[in-house]
Design a protein around this motif. Structure first.
Motif, short mmCIF file in Angstrom:
data_model
loop_
_atom_site.label_atom_id
_atom_site.label_comp_id
_atom_site.label_asym_id
_atom_site.label_seq_id
_atom_site.Cartn_x
_atom_site.Cartn_y
_atom_site.Cartn_z
N THR A 128 -2.95 -12.12 -4.76
CA THR A 128 -3.14 -10.71 -5.07
C THR A 128 -2.41 -9.89 -4.01
N PRO A 129 -1.51 -8.99 -4.40
CA PRO A 129 -0.69 -8.28 -3.40
C PRO A 129 -1.48 -7.58 -2.31
N ALA B 121 -0.20 -1.35 -8.28
CA ALA B 121 0.55 -2.47 -7.70
C ALA B 121 -0.27 -3.26 -6.71
N ASP B 122 -1.31 -2.65 -6.14
CA ASP B 122 -2.18 -3.36 -5.20
C ASP B 122 -3.09 -4.35 -5.92
N ILE B 123 -3.73 -3.89 -7.02
CA ILE B 123 -4.81 -4.67 -7.61
C ILE B 123 -4.76 -4.77 -9.12
N GLY B 124 -3.92 -3.98 -9.79
CA GLY B 124 -4.03 -3.84 -11.23
C GLY B 124 -3.55 -5.02 -12.05
N TRP B 125 -2.73 -5.89 -11.50
CA TRP B 125 -2.05 -6.93 -12.26
C TRP B 125 -2.99 -7.75 -13.14
N LEU B 126 -4.10 -8.17 -12.62
CA LEU B 126 -5.00 -9.07 -13.33
C LEU B 126 -6.36 -8.44 -13.62
N LEU B 127 -6.48 -7.15 -13.41
CA LEU B 127 -7.77 -6.49 -13.64
C LEU B 127 -8.20 -6.55 -15.10
N ALA C 284 6.91 -10.22 3.39
CA ALA C 284 8.25 -10.37 3.98
C ALA C 284 8.67 -9.19 4.83
N ILE C 285 7.94 -8.08 4.77
CA ILE C 285 8.32 -6.91 5.56
C ILE C 285 7.19 -6.54 6.51
N PRO C 286 7.52 -5.97 7.66
CA PRO C 286 6.47 -5.52 8.59
C PRO C 286 5.81 -4.25 8.06
N HIS C 287 4.56 -4.05 8.46
CA HIS C 287 3.81 -2.87 8.04
C HIS C 287 3.16 -2.22 9.25
N SER C 288 3.16 -0.90 9.24
CA SER C 288 2.52 -0.15 10.32
C SER C 288 1.91 1.10 9.74
N GLY C 289 1.20 1.84 10.58
CA GLY C 289 0.58 3.08 10.14
C GLY C 289 -0.83 2.84 9.63
N ALA C 290 -1.50 3.93 9.29
CA ALA C 290 -2.88 3.84 8.85
C ALA C 290 -3.01 3.55 7.37
N ILE C 291 -1.92 3.72 6.59
CA ILE C 291 -2.00 3.51 5.14
C ILE C 291 -0.87 2.57 4.72
N PRO C 292 -1.01 1.28 4.95
CA PRO C 292 0.04 0.34 4.54
C PRO C 292 0.09 0.23 3.02
N SER C 293 1.22 -0.22 2.52
CA SER C 293 1.42 -0.28 1.08
C SER C 293 2.06 -1.61 0.70
N VAL C 294 1.76 -2.08 -0.52
CA VAL C 294 2.30 -3.35 -1.00
C VAL C 294 3.70 -3.16 -1.55
N GLY C 295 4.38 -4.28 -1.77
CA GLY C 295 5.64 -4.25 -2.48
C GLY C 295 6.85 -4.45 -1.59
N PRO C 296 8.02 -4.49 -2.21
CA PRO C 296 9.26 -4.72 -1.46
C PRO C 296 9.66 -3.51 -0.65
N ALA C 297 10.47 -3.70 0.38
CA ALA C 297 10.98 -2.59 1.19
C ALA C 297 11.77 -1.66 0.29
N GLY C 298 11.46 -0.36 0.40
CA GLY C 298 12.14 0.61 -0.43
C GLY C 298 11.59 0.71 -1.83
N GLY C 299 10.60 -0.12 -2.14
CA GLY C 299 10.03 -0.08 -3.47
C GLY C 299 8.55 0.21 -3.47
N GLY C 300 8.08 0.88 -2.46
CA GLY C 300 6.66 1.20 -2.36
C GLY C 300 6.01 0.66 -1.12
N GLY C 301 6.59 -0.37 -0.50
CA GLY C 301 6.03 -0.90 0.73
C GLY C 301 6.57 -0.14 1.92
N PHE C 302 5.70 0.21 2.86
CA PHE C 302 6.11 0.94 4.04
C PHE C 302 6.24 -0.01 5.22
N ALA C 303 7.44 -0.12 5.75
CA ALA C 303 7.64 -0.90 6.96
C ALA C 303 7.35 0.00 8.14
N PHE C 304 7.94 -0.29 9.28
CA PHE C 304 7.66 0.54 10.45
C PHE C 304 7.92 2.00 10.12
#
Length: 619
Positions: free
Chosen positions: A139-140, A300-306, A465-485
């Motif tokens: 689950t992402p 994208a976080d949880i909906g896939w199999l809900l 595969a990407i680093p995450h920082s901040g108080a509200i991290p996000s799932v997904g590929p870099a540039g596609g919704g996931g927040f790296a540094f």
């Protein structure tokens, strides 16, 4: 007996002991560990807000006990500190660094997957357990949060442990201590993330009262004992904080009156439901309603199999509705289905602060619900109703996956078509699976599972595969919704010259600096390795310190610098709360010289322009 008669006979699961070292379980746990641990250090401090608290707790016992943001104990984080304790202990053993902080989170994820496998396998065998554990692992939002230092990892592990213990309590000849242990686990979950842990209580209590083997009076007594266990395992800490002299501990961050009870019931309690959170920012998502869990914020976080989980759980109830009251499969469906229903409803209709990553608390219920329900449907696949439900589940899942993937249109564009074609083809074959041989049927099942899991699995790998920082991290590929540094609500990263200035003569001061907002303070504290006072707590709206308290600390020479930093409110003004931080900032600006170092304005509080004001009347 014919194959058709075998598949259509009443479902009487045999409670089995899970083989600890089975190859399937070993592969599941090793694979999960690789996903959650690989490249973990790339996220560095991840959520600096909690990392700073771990830094403080690893060096000061009082800071560890109360979850203080700094080792000089000005203010705590806005949660009870059980999750910090785990990371504090690791940091004390292995030194404070990103790996010692984040590895415990990943290992808790592996443990949660193992518990899901164990619980579902006891009911329906290792195949069902493997399916449930794999769904949780892939689950992402789980791949995100078990690689991050928020309190959610410990919360989820404790809730899964509580569910497992409740399931064991429902078994024949089970000790009531299984239910008491479930209550204790929920209490520890409370100490990780407060009232969110209590959302599973209706499901746990309902499952035991419905399906427990003891007489009703004994079941009621056992449930009451479990409730006492919740209160004791959580309440000891609440009582300790409330009874501890306020002058001898840090201020309770997130509260307006220095109270952990207020924090639990207000900012982290009812306020999250109503949006009336003193010092909070309100709901920033504007998506209240049932569609939230599948929308752009959380889908994208949880909906896939809900939807699949809902279908499987409902189908499971349909297949077991004639079973005896104590049927363990129906008890498990009540447990996991109740968990899913209550938590999903709360997350969907919360009017206060809610972030997509909260949905990691839904992942275990989705995983177990599918593991149980899909296995029941597959075993009854000669029944056209069961086969149709299973095929429909696959089609709904792959169609939703294609829609969610379309939100990142440039990322793996071939995956949408592959998932859709494989899933629809497998669904069609499921309708005639009863006519296929055993090998062919297994191939169809494998294609169906692979088609349903391909998209969330790919998203989970991209998330890891990407680093995450901040108080509200996000799932997904870099540039596609996931927040790296540099993710949302990230902390400042000061450059070397500023670090040298702030760290100079650090041992002479309780705090090398003060700045409005905990995220700001965390960035400077992690860079300098010395305590930094977070004026006003996370949002800058807590009444700590007051202007008089701040002035007193300056007069006593306990604070060296004041840093002019931005308050991270995501473009929203706080709805309510204290304005002491504004008064402090204005007072500093009026009485001390400003200088700019590496583009940051700081004030030397040991070199006043004029005589500092000493009374609240001079604010």
């Amino acid at each position: 007996m014919s194959a058709e008669q075998t598949q259509n006979r009443p479902i009487r699961p045999r409670i089995t002991r899970v083989r600890v070292w089975s190859p399937a379980l070993a592969a599941l746990l090793v694979g999960t560990a690789v996903l959650y641990l690989w490249g973990l250090g790339a996220s560095k401090w991840a959520n600096a807000f909690y990392a700073a608290a771990v830094q403080a707790g690893s060096s000061d016992a009082t800071a560890m006990l109360f979850g203080s943001s700094d080792a000089a104990n000005a203010i705590t984080v806005d949660k009870t500190p059980a999750a910090l304790w785990v990371m504090d202990v690791s940091a004390r053993l292995f030194g404070f660094n990103p790996w010692s902080m984040l590895v415990p989170q990943a290992l808790m994820g592996v443990a949660a997957v193992g518990l899901i496998y164990a619980g579902v396998s006891r009911l329906l065998g290792p195949g069902a357990g493997l399916l449930a554990g794999t769904i949780l692992a892939l689950t992402p939002v789980a791949a995100l949060m078990f690689r991050f230092n928020n309190p959610d990892a410990l919360l989820v592990l404790m809730l899964v442990a509580a569910a497992y213990c409740t399931q064991r309590a429902c078994e024949k000849d089970a000790s009531r201590w299984w239910l008491v242990a479930a209550g204790a686990a929920v209490g520890v979950g409370f100490l990780a993330k407060m009232l969110q842990a209590l959302l599973v209580l209706p499901a746990l209590g309902g499952a035991y009262l419905l399906a427990g083997h003891r007489p009703l009076r004994r079941r009621l007594l056992d449930t009451a004992l479990a409730g006492v266990a919740v209160v004791v395992s959580a309440g000891w800490y609440v009582a300790l904080v409330e009874l501890w002299p306020a002058s001898a501990r840090p201020y309770i961050g997130g509260s307006q009156h220095n109270s952990v009870v207020e924090l639990a019931l207000g900012y982290n309690g009812v306020g999250r439901l109503t949006g009336n959170e003193p010092g909070g920012l309100g709901n920033l998502n504007h998506d209240v309603g049932w569609g939230r869990l599948l929308g752009y914020g959380m889908g994208a976080d949880i909906g896939w199999l809900l939807p699949a989980a809902v279908i499987c759980i409902v189908a499971g109830f349909a297949l077991t509705w004639r079973s005896p009251r104590t049927d363990p499969v129906r008890a498990a469906l009540t447990l996991w289905g109740g968990w899913l229903a209550v938590t999903a409803a709360v997350f969907s209709f919360m009017n206060g602060i809610v972030h997509p990553y909260y949905t990691v608390a839904l992942a275990p219920a989705i995983a177990a619900g599918i593991g149980i329900g899909a296995t029941l449907l597959w075993r009854r696949r000669t029944d056209i109703h069961a086969a149709t439900a299973l095929a429909g589940t696959v089609v709904v899942t792959v169609v939703l996956a294609a829609q969610l993937l379309s939100r990142t249109v440039d990322w793996l564009p071939w995956l949408r078509a592959t998932v859709a074609v494989g899933g629809v083809g497998a669904a069609a074959l499921i309708l005639v699976a009863s006519r296929l041989g055993p090998v062919a049927a297994r191939v169809v099942a494998g294609v169906a599972v692979a088609s349903c899991l391909a998209a969330p699995a790919a998203y989970s790998v991209a998330t890891a595969a990407i680093p995450h920082s901040g108080a509200i991290p996000s799932v997904g590929p870099a540039g596609g919704g996931g927040f790296a540094f540099g993710g949302l609500l990230s902390s400042p990263t000061p450059r070397l010259d500023l670090i040298r200035v702030l760290a100079a003569d650090a041992d002479r001061f309780s705090w090398v600096a003060a700045v409005v907002g905990s995220n700001n303070a965390a960035g400077y504290q992690l860079a300098t390795g010395a305590p930094v006072m977070a004026v006003g707590g996370f949002n800058g709206t807590d009444p700590s310190p007051t202007l008089d308290e701040f002035v007193r600390a300056v007069d006593e020479g306990r604070i060296h610098y004041f840093i002019q930093g931005r308050v991270m409110t995501m473009g929203r003004a706080p709805q309510s709360g204290s304005t002491e931080s504004v008064a402090i900032r204005d007072w500093v600006d009026a009485h001390f010289p400003a200088q700019t170092v590496d583009g940051t304005v700081i004030y030397d509080l040991t070199a006043p322009i004029s005589q500092p004001a000493h009374s609240s009347g001079q604010r």
